[in-house]
Each structure stands twice: as structure tokens, then as C-alpha cells.
Design a protein around this motif. Structure first.
Motif, PDB file in Angstrom:
ATOM      1  N   HIS A   1       0.850  -1.198   0.000  1.00 38.87           N
ATOM      2  CA  HIS A   1       0.000   0.000   0.000  1.00 38.87           C
ATOM      3  C   HIS A   1       0.889   1.253   0.000  1.00 38.87           C
ATOM      4  O   HIS A   1       1.179   1.816   1.054  1.00 38.87           O
TER       5      HIS A   1
ATOM      6  N   GLU B   1      -0.327   4.456   1.844  1.00 37.25           N
ATOM      7  CA  GLU B   1      -0.168   4.344   3.304  1.00 37.25           C
ATOM      8  C   GLU B   1       1.292   4.522   3.706  1.00 37.25           C
ATOM      9  O   GLU B   1       1.591   5.157   4.721  1.00 37.25           O
TER      10      GLU B   1
ATOM     11  N   GLU C   1       2.159   8.261   3.512  1.00 35.11           N
ATOM     12  CA  GLU C   1       1.552   8.955   4.648  1.00 35.11           C
ATOM     13  C   GLU C   1       2.310   8.670   5.948  1.00 35.11           C
ATOM     14  O   GLU C   1       2.528   9.582   6.755  1.00 35.11           O
TER      15      GLU C   1
END
Length: 173
Positions: free
Chosen positions: A117, A120, A123
């Protein structure tokens, strides 16, 4: 008994990077304010541009040291202690999230492959305030292995042969 001989293979930059790419256990050496070395075991990789990269946190001593003096050495180790290794010297540049996030993706790919991901991951790098140390390789030593110095191998073999002959002579009375 045959001894393992030490080796020192002098290599070109492309061979160096081929050696370093699969090896991620490194010891990073930076300089403290008093000039003494500070060592850090780190996980490292090679960027697509052929630079050495390490992900870390801005608060770490290595980052503080590099902010003061960008000179750095890295000892790249093999997976098992006693395997081949090389010392690489260069200049480091520190970039911080969020500007460093795309380069952190390259770092992750170099060390661990694909992330499930990526959004993710990006982030998390920003949320954690990560930074990336990028090292421009300036010089490197030979790729080396430890062992018995080759220059002494023939002397040692001769000594063992002579000792063996003496022991054989003692038993022939």
C-alpha cells in the motif's frame, strides 16, 4: 589443515554497486562534534541513481552529526559475519519528509521490494517525520574477506611442512 586466505578485490564502481545492492546490513560512521567517530548499525540500499541511501529520524545522532559535517563512511557487511565486506566513503545529503517521500519509496524498494500500500507508506513517512540520508560515493576500498594474509601463506605452509618432517623423523628411531 588449509587456512582460509584473506582476499582484496579491487573493483570498478559498477562492480561495487553490484556487490552492495543485495547487502543491507551496514555500519555508518559519522563524526561527532569533537571529531571522534560515531558508529550506527543501519539498513541501507542503493538508489536507482547509484547512491547509498538510509532512512532514519532527524533526532538521531547520525543526522545531527551529518548536519555539521557531511563526510561519511559506510562498512557494507555480508549476511554472515566473516563474509565479504567493503568500506565506502562519501558525502551525505539529508532530505526530510515530505520532500523525501518519493526517494523513500526508492529506498524501500531497494531494501524490501514492493510495498502492498504505497499511499499508506507515503503517509506514514510524513506522519513519522522521517528523513533520508543519501550518500554520493567518492571512493571505496577493495571488496575484502578476512583470513590468513596471503603473503604469509607460503611461509606458514613451509613451516608446517618442516614441523611435520621433524615429527616424522622423531618417530623413525
Amino acid at each position: 589443515m588449509a587456512r582460509k586466505l584473506a582476499t582484496e578485490d579491487i573493483v570498478e564502481r559498477s562492480e561495487l554497486l553490484d556487490f552492495v545492492r543485495p547487502r543491507h546490513q551496514w555500519v555508518l560512521v559519522t563524526l561527532r562534534a569533537d571529531g571522534r567517530p560515531q558508529t550506527s548499525p543501519v539498513t541501507g540500499g542503493v538508489s536507482p541513481a547509484g547512491k547509498l541511501v538510509i532512512s532514519t529520524y532527524p533526532e538521531r545522532d547520525k543526522v545531527v552529526n551529518l548536519g555539521r559535517d557531511p563526510r561519511v563512511s559506510v562498512c557494507v557487511l555480508s549476511d554472515h559475519f566473516g563474509g565479504a565486506w567493503v568500506q565506502v566513503d562519501g558525502q551525505a545529503v539529508i532530505t526530510y519528509a515530505p520532500e523525501a517521500v518519493d526517494d523513500m519509496v526508492d529506498y524501500y524498494r531497494a531494501v524490501s521490494g514492493e510495498h502492498p500500500h504505497w499511499d499508506e507508506f507515503r503517509e506514514a513517512m510524513v506522519r513519522q517525520g522521517k528523513c533520508l540520508i543519501t550518500i554520493d560515493v567518492e571512493r571505496w576500498g577493495p571488496i575484502a574477506t578476512g583470513g590468513f594474509p596471503p603473503s604469509l601463506a607460503s611461509i606458514d605452509a613451509l613451516s608446517e611442512l618442516l614441523t611435520s618432517d621433524e615429527e616424522d623423523d622423531e618417530g623413525s628411531d
